[in-house]
Design a protein around this motif. Sequence first.
Motif, PDB file in Angstrom:
ATOM      1  N   LYS A   1      -9.217  -3.778 -14.129  1.00 12.90           N
ATOM      2  CA  LYS A   1     -10.229  -3.237 -15.314  1.00 12.90           C
ATOM      3  C   LYS A   1     -10.884  -4.463 -15.778  1.00 12.90           C
ATOM      4  CE  LYS A   1     -10.142  -1.023 -19.792  1.00 12.90           C
ATOM      5  NZ  LYS A   1      -9.341  -0.837 -21.159  1.00 12.90           N
ATOM      6  N   GLY A   2     -12.221  -4.073 -16.047  1.00 13.66           N
ATOM      7  CA  GLY A   2     -13.188  -5.106 -16.270  1.00 13.66           C
ATOM      8  C   GLY A   2     -13.534  -6.212 -15.354  1.00 13.66           C
ATOM      9  N   LYS A   3     -13.008  -6.160 -13.842  1.00 13.89           N
ATOM     10  CA  LYS A   3     -13.285  -7.066 -12.954  1.00 13.89           C
ATOM     11  C   LYS A   3     -14.418  -6.268 -11.912  1.00 13.89           C
ATOM     12  CE  LYS A   3     -10.146  -9.954 -14.151  1.00 13.89           C
ATOM     13  NZ  LYS A   3     -10.697 -11.531 -14.803  1.00 13.89           N
ATOM     14  N   GLN A   4     -15.253  -7.445 -11.231  1.00 14.20           N
ATOM     15  CA  GLN A   4     -16.089  -6.626 -10.085  1.00 14.20           C
ATOM     16  C   GLN A   4     -15.795  -7.076  -8.879  1.00 14.20           C
ATOM     17  OE1 GLN A   4     -19.575  -8.980 -12.196  1.00 14.20           O
ATOM     18  NE2 GLN A   4     -19.924  -6.813 -13.312  1.00 14.20           N
ATOM     19  N   GLU A   5     -14.504  -7.734  -8.676  1.00 16.21           N
ATOM     20  CA  GLU A   5     -14.162  -8.039  -7.444  1.00 16.21           C
ATOM     21  C   GLU A   5     -12.648  -7.112  -6.911  1.00 16.21           C
ATOM     22  OE1 GLU A   5     -14.486  -9.110  -3.670  1.00 16.21           O
ATOM     23  OE2 GLU A   5     -16.080  -9.793  -5.258  1.00 16.21           O
ATOM     24  N   ALA A   6     -12.705  -6.341  -6.009  1.00 13.16           N
ATOM     25  CA  ALA A   6     -11.516  -5.806  -5.724  1.00 13.16           C
ATOM     26  C   ALA A   6     -10.793  -6.624  -5.011  1.00 13.16           C
ATOM     27  CB  ALA A   6     -11.836  -4.503  -4.916  1.00 13.16           C
ATOM     28  N   VAL A   7      -9.134  -6.215  -4.983  1.00 12.74           N
ATOM     29  CA  VAL A   7      -8.100  -6.925  -4.322  1.00 12.74           C
ATOM     30  C   VAL A   7      -7.673  -6.035  -3.178  1.00 12.74           C
ATOM     31  CG1 VAL A   7      -5.981  -8.080  -4.641  1.00 12.74           C
ATOM     32  CG2 VAL A   7      -7.550  -8.112  -6.301  1.00 12.74           C
ATOM     33  N   LEU A   8      -7.397  -6.353  -2.047  1.00 14.22           N
ATOM     34  CA  LEU A   8      -6.979  -6.110  -0.994  1.00 14.22           C
ATOM     35  C   LEU A   8      -5.233  -5.873  -1.203  1.00 14.22           C
ATOM     36  CD1 LEU A   8      -6.609  -4.401   2.032  1.00 14.22           C
ATOM     37  CD2 LEU A   8      -6.634  -6.938   2.805  1.00 14.22           C
ATOM     38  N   VAL A   9      -4.761  -4.352  -1.195  1.00 14.61           N
ATOM     39  CA  VAL A   9      -3.305  -4.150  -1.515  1.00 14.61           C
ATOM     40  C   VAL A   9      -2.651  -3.604  -0.380  1.00 14.61           C
ATOM     41  CG1 VAL A   9      -3.594  -4.104  -3.911  1.00 14.61           C
ATOM     42  CG2 VAL A   9      -3.852  -1.914  -2.761  1.00 14.61           C
ATOM     43  N   ASP A  10      -3.494  -3.213   0.734  1.00 15.96           N
ATOM     44  CA  ASP A  10      -2.729  -2.676   1.930  1.00 15.96           C
ATOM     45  C   ASP A  10      -3.835  -2.799   2.923  1.00 15.96           C
ATOM     46  OD1 ASP A  10      -1.310  -2.040   4.031  1.00 15.96           O
ATOM     47  OD2 ASP A  10      -0.186  -0.379   3.135  1.00 15.96           O
ATOM     48  N   GLY A  11      -3.628  -3.647   3.822  1.00 13.28           N
ATOM     49  CA  GLY A  11      -4.695  -3.400   5.292  1.00 13.28           C
ATOM     50  C   GLY A  11      -4.116  -2.825   6.256  1.00 13.28           C
ATOM     51  N   ASP A  12      -2.619  -2.432   6.480  1.00 12.73           N
ATOM     52  CA  ASP A  12      -2.115  -2.020   7.704  1.00 12.73           C
ATOM     53  C   ASP A  12      -1.832  -0.684   7.527  1.00 12.73           C
ATOM     54  OD1 ASP A  12      -0.705  -2.305   9.874  1.00 12.73           O
ATOM     55  OD2 ASP A  12       1.572  -2.573   8.872  1.00 12.73           O
ATOM     56  N   LEU A  13      -3.085  -0.036   7.923  1.00 12.42           N
ATOM     57  CA  LEU A  13      -2.912   1.432   7.809  1.00 12.42           C
ATOM     58  C   LEU A  13      -4.087   1.656   9.023  1.00 12.42           C
ATOM     59  CD1 LEU A  13      -2.868   2.116   4.045  1.00 12.42           C
ATOM     60  CD2 LEU A  13      -0.907   2.801   5.454  1.00 12.42           C
ATOM     61  N   LYS A  14      -4.055   2.976   9.356  1.00 12.51           N
ATOM     62  CA  LYS A  14      -4.834   3.489  10.384  1.00 12.51           C
ATOM     63  C   LYS A  14      -6.112   4.173   9.823  1.00 12.51           C
ATOM     64  CE  LYS A  14      -1.876   4.052  14.201  1.00 12.51           C
ATOM     65  NZ  LYS A  14      -1.123   5.071  15.396  1.00 12.51           N
ATOM     66  N   GLN A  15      -5.976   4.959   8.453  1.00 17.57           N
ATOM     67  CA  GLN A  15      -7.120   5.646   8.290  1.00 17.57           C
ATOM     68  C   GLN A  15      -6.536   6.275   6.580  1.00 17.57           C
ATOM     69  OE1 GLN A  15      -9.122   8.980  10.121  1.00 17.57           O
ATOM     70  NE2 GLN A  15     -10.986   7.891   9.619  1.00 17.57           N
ATOM     71  N   PRO A  16      -6.285   5.417   5.755  1.00 12.28           N
ATOM     72  CA  PRO A  16      -5.913   5.668   4.515  1.00 12.28           C
ATOM     73  C   PRO A  16      -6.828   6.738   3.698  1.00 12.28           C
ATOM     74  CG  PRO A  16      -6.836   3.641   4.185  1.00 12.28           C
ATOM     75  CD  PRO A  16      -6.821   4.003   5.719  1.00 12.28           C
ATOM     76  N   ASN A  17      -6.457   7.757   3.132  1.00 10.79           N
ATOM     77  CA  ASN A  17      -7.202   8.859   2.552  1.00 10.79           C
ATOM     78  C   ASN A  17      -6.645   9.302   1.101  1.00 10.79           C
ATOM     79  OD1 ASN A  17      -8.827  11.227   2.120  1.00 10.79           O
ATOM     80  ND2 ASN A  17      -9.296  11.463   4.255  1.00 10.79           N
ATOM     81  N   GLY A  18      -5.872  10.300   1.092  1.00 11.31           N
ATOM     82  CA  GLY A  18      -5.437  10.698  -0.375  1.00 11.31           C
ATOM     83  C   GLY A  18      -4.477   9.675  -1.044  1.00 11.31           C
ATOM     84  N   ILE A  19      -4.837   9.595  -2.237  1.00  9.98           N
ATOM     85  CA  ILE A  19      -3.887   8.580  -2.766  1.00  9.98           C
ATOM     86  C   ILE A  19      -3.758   8.905  -4.275  1.00  9.98           C
ATOM     87  CG2 ILE A  19      -6.106   7.404  -3.820  1.00  9.98           C
ATOM     88  CD1 ILE A  19      -4.512   4.719  -3.665  1.00  9.98           C
ATOM     89  N   VAL A  20      -2.552   8.882  -5.127  1.00 10.24           N
ATOM     90  CA  VAL A  20      -2.228   9.220  -6.384  1.00 10.24           C
ATOM     91  C   VAL A  20      -0.862   8.324  -6.740  1.00 10.24           C
ATOM     92  CG1 VAL A  20      -0.547  10.989  -5.809  1.00 10.24           C
ATOM     93  CG2 VAL A  20      -1.852  11.096  -7.912  1.00 10.24           C
ATOM     94  N   GLY A  21      -0.891   7.994  -8.270  1.00  8.70           N
ATOM     95  CA  GLY A  21       0.166   7.202  -8.493  1.00  8.70           C
ATOM     96  C   GLY A  21       0.899   8.103  -9.704  1.00  8.70           C
ATOM     97  N   THR A  22       2.113   7.515  -9.899  1.00  7.07           N
ATOM     98  CA  THR A  22       2.807   8.225 -11.132  1.00  7.07           C
ATOM     99  C   THR A  22       2.218   7.613 -12.424  1.00  7.07           C
ATOM    100  OG1 THR A  22       4.573   6.475 -11.067  1.00  7.07           O
ATOM    101  CG2 THR A  22       5.060   8.175  -9.691  1.00  7.07           C
ATOM    102  N   PRO A  23       2.544   8.659 -13.508  1.00  2.70           N
ATOM    103  CA  PRO A  23       1.893   8.241 -14.811  1.00  2.70           C
ATOM    104  C   PRO A  23       2.478   6.996 -15.419  1.00  2.70           C
ATOM    105  CG  PRO A  23       3.161  10.256 -14.751  1.00  2.70           C
ATOM    106  CD  PRO A  23       3.390   9.833 -13.312  1.00  2.70           C
ATOM    107  N   ASP A  24       3.840   6.764 -14.901  1.00  2.00           N
ATOM    108  CA  ASP A  24       4.323   5.564 -15.833  1.00  2.00           C
ATOM    109  C   ASP A  24       3.487   4.191 -14.966  1.00  2.00           C
ATOM    110  OD1 ASP A  24       5.747   5.531 -13.226  1.00  2.00           O
ATOM    111  OD2 ASP A  24       7.589   5.939 -14.293  1.00  2.00           O
ATOM    112  N   GLY A  25       3.007   4.395 -14.062  1.00  2.00           N
ATOM    113  CA  GLY A  25       2.323   3.377 -13.173  1.00  2.00           C
ATOM    114  C   GLY A  25       3.248   2.598 -12.578  1.00  2.00           C
TER     115      GLY A  25
END
Length: 307
Positions: A178-202
């Motif tokens: 939040k508030g940043k303008q540069e993203a961080v790589l969190v997983d680069g070992d996937l063939k083709q990531p698509n759907g994504i969702v997290g739990t409400p407790d984070g």
Amino acid sequence: MTTYCKAGLALAVLLAVSSNLLAQQDMGKGLDSIKVVAPGATLRQVSSQFTFTEGPAVNKKGDIYFTDQPNDKIWRYDTDGKLSLYMDKTGRSNGLYFDKKGNLISCADEKDELWSISPDKKITVLLANFQGQRMNGPNDLWIDPKGGIYFTDPYYQRDYWERKKPDIDGQKVYYLPKGKQEAVLVDGDLKQPNGIVGTPDGKFLYVADIRDSKTYKYQINADGTLSNRQLFIPQGSDGMTLDSQGNLYISGRGVTIYSPAGVKLGNIPIPSRWVGNVCFGGKDRKLLFITASESVYTLPMQVKGVE
């Protein structure tokens, strides 16, 4: 001869109607066997006027917003069941998600950016590139309780792009604090990531690797990085959502539901060639909203969504 043709036509119509009714009954029986679906619930087609629907997101009121990406539009389905065009010229928005302030965060892959669309439709570009390189095509996203954005960046060649290959090597998952303008790589070992969702407790994040037919579950660390990647199910997904019981809903050939332990609870068959995404909406968050190619559908549920 005329009498025979009429009789034959009548018989064909009767058989077609009977077959359709039997199919609906079979679907109903199938839905009744899925414990999270409301008893006696039936799938309802809201509209079939689109080209390819995607990215459903729900606001605080329970209204659902979704994209028709080939036509570059965002539509709204409100809690009264009214469908209306919300926005034209959306930067080819794909995945959507509302932040806590009511801004609609969009994966706008015309220029491969992340957008924030305010309630008065003012556009702010949150992310334009990764370390100076053009993103592949932000596809789906989830916002954590801190306001950070996790998003997938697969490469699907678009006919509105001039480029014919990606600038970035590999298809990856990123986090924009939040508030940043540069993203961080969190997983680069996937063939083709698509759907994504997290739990409400984070605490946990689910990511589908659609090309590898796998969905992973990660632990979310305090700094937003991911750890303890585990195979959750041997099935990929175009889009995903969670309900209040922690069940995971994944899209593709219908909507398949898995328990928090990865046990398959059932599949909701959808009479469209492909299901792009899914979310919960409505005033009580018990309406499952399904974007499926040219159509959108709804299905009453016994459980609530958490987004």
